[in-house]
Design a protein around this motif. Structure first.
Motif, short mmCIF file in Angstrom:
data_model
loop_
_atom_site.label_atom_id
_atom_site.label_comp_id
_atom_site.label_asym_id
_atom_site.label_seq_id
_atom_site.Cartn_x
_atom_site.Cartn_y
_atom_site.Cartn_z
N PHE A 102 0.90 -1.29 0.02
CA PHE A 102 -0.01 0.19 -0.01
C PHE A 102 0.84 1.24 0.09
N PHE A 103 0.74 1.95 -1.06
CA PHE A 103 1.76 3.15 -1.19
C PHE A 103 1.17 4.49 -0.69
N GLY A 104 2.33 5.09 -0.32
CA GLY A 104 1.92 6.57 0.00
C GLY A 104 2.18 7.39 -0.84
N PRO A 105 1.94 8.68 -0.95
CA PRO A 105 1.72 9.75 -2.04
C PRO A 105 2.99 10.17 -2.47
N GLY A 106 3.97 9.91 -1.85
CA GLY A 106 5.32 10.35 -2.27
C GLY A 106 6.08 11.47 -1.58
N THR A 107 7.15 11.49 -1.70
CA THR A 107 7.95 12.80 -1.31
C THR A 107 8.79 13.28 -2.55
N ARG A 108 8.33 14.42 -3.02
CA ARG A 108 9.19 14.88 -4.16
C ARG A 108 10.39 15.49 -4.10
N LEU A 109 11.60 15.21 -4.01
CA LEU A 109 13.04 15.77 -3.76
C LEU A 109 13.58 16.43 -4.77
N THR A 110 13.91 17.58 -4.65
CA THR A 110 14.88 18.22 -5.62
C THR A 110 15.91 18.58 -5.06
N VAL A 111 17.22 18.51 -5.69
CA VAL A 111 18.54 18.85 -5.17
C VAL A 111 19.09 19.79 -5.95
N LEU A 112 19.31 20.67 -5.53
CA LEU A 112 19.92 22.08 -6.55
C LEU A 112 21.44 22.18 -6.51
#
Lengths: 117, 109
Positions: free
Chosen positions: A107-117
């Motif tokens: 059962f999956f969660g919505p996710g965390t979108r990580l952006t590395v600059l």
């Protein structure tokens, strides 16, 4: 029952920093798995925790680590961030059990979108 | 080397068409999972199977263990079926997943 929740949903960091992501599983689920999804590599398995112990690990460097608490909540940490760590990080919970991750519906969660600059 | 191969990569269908997505794998497995991912990232588990066939509504999943092949069928496709469909296998050694690269399905009204 509430679903799997992940916080934060979006995160922007710079190279060299570290980040901690959180996952709260469905109530009663004892297994939490973490996955990385990128356009180039697709979905990849990071690791799985069951009853506060890391039960299995994918092929990621030691900069990626995790832990699970007694209430089954899990955190994932990435140290010394690199540009290539930009991705959607998904966690999934399952009831767990002796059969292991692959025998259980995830059962999956919505996710965390990580952006590395 | 990819443990899981999916085909086709992209698929466009007219509403009402019968759709088939294929998954081949190279490892011995304990179970195979079909996942659906909508734009925005949310993933839903559609099926988990280790033999035979399963049906849920308009979706049917089959697996042939001897041929190391699984298919996901969608009957009477609908625009809301537009999503990426991902095949994942759990090998019978170890407890991790190997994922296919996904099939992007677009159903046109």
């Amino acid at each position: 029952k509430a679903g799997v929740t992940q916080t934060p949903r979006y995160l922007i960091k710079t190279r060299g920093q570290q980040v901690t992501l959180s996952c709260s599983p469905i109530s009663g689920h004892r297994s939490v798995s973490w996955y990385q999804q990128t356009p180039g590599q697709g979905l990849q398995f990071l690791f799985e925790y069951f009853s506060e112990t890391q039960r299995n690990k994918g092929n990621f460097p030691g900069r990626f680590s995790g832990r699970q608490f007694s209430n089954s909540r899990s955190e994932m940490n990435v140290s010394t961030l690199e540009l290539g760590d930009s991705a959607l990080y998904l966690c999934a919970s399952s009831p767990g059990g002796a059969g292991g991750t692959s025998y259980n519906e995830q059962f999956f969660g919505p996710g965390t979108r990580l952006t590395v600059l | 080397k990819n443990e899981v191969e999916q085909s086709p990569q992209n698929l466009t269908a007219q509403e009402g068409e019968f759709i088939t997505i294929n998954c081949s794998y190279s490892v011995g497995i304990s179970a195979l999972h079909w996942l659906q991912q909508h734009p925005g990232g949310g993933i839903v588990s559609l099926f988990m199977l280790s033999s035979g066939k399963k049906k849920h509504g308009r979706l049917i999943a089959t697996i042939n263990i001897q041929e190391k092949h699984s298919s996901l069928h969608i009957t009477a496709s609908h625009p809301r079926d537009s999503a990426v469909y991902i095949c994942a296998v759990g090998p019978n050694t170890g407890n991790q997943f190997y994922f296919g690269t996904g099939t992007s399905l677009t159903v046109i009204p």
